[in-house]
Design an enzyme around this catalytic site. Sequence first.
Site: not given
Length: 154
Positions: A93-96, A121
């Site tokens: 799940h895309m995350h910055m 993460d």
Amino acid sequence: MNCPFCDTEVEKAVFARSENFLAVYNIAPILPGHTLIIPGKHILSILELDEQQFSEMMQFSRKITRLLLKVFRTDSFNWSVQDKETAGQTVAHMHMHIVLRYTGDLPDPGDWYPRISHNYDQILDSSNRAKLGTKELANIVAQLRSSWHIMDYP
Ligand SMILES: [Zn+2]
């Protein structure tokens, strides 16, 4: 779907949102203020965002960074996206990451990255990093939520 960012538990750590993105305090911060920007929708890659969503993410991330710098009283930060497995992405799940930096925080300024990549993460289930207690997390999130509501700069 076994995604920690789609789990309702994540709500406990959400302190701000834009139309399509959430700011989530990391339950096992590598340094105080460590926050994740994630899309509300489950997507794998930053490349899946359309131009408008990408722009929204950048603007929201900068606002959140300004808020964090103010609340945690520092002026330096790192941003990082690990996009897909070869780059070290471990949650699909895309995350910055927004990692605040403090004078003398780590032996070398580049040392933050290995800390992220080791179990970087596992927001709800970090076994290596010190995890915040429920009350500690709730206090930080409450402070950030109220600061977010009174913020009036771009
Ligand atoms: Zn997800």
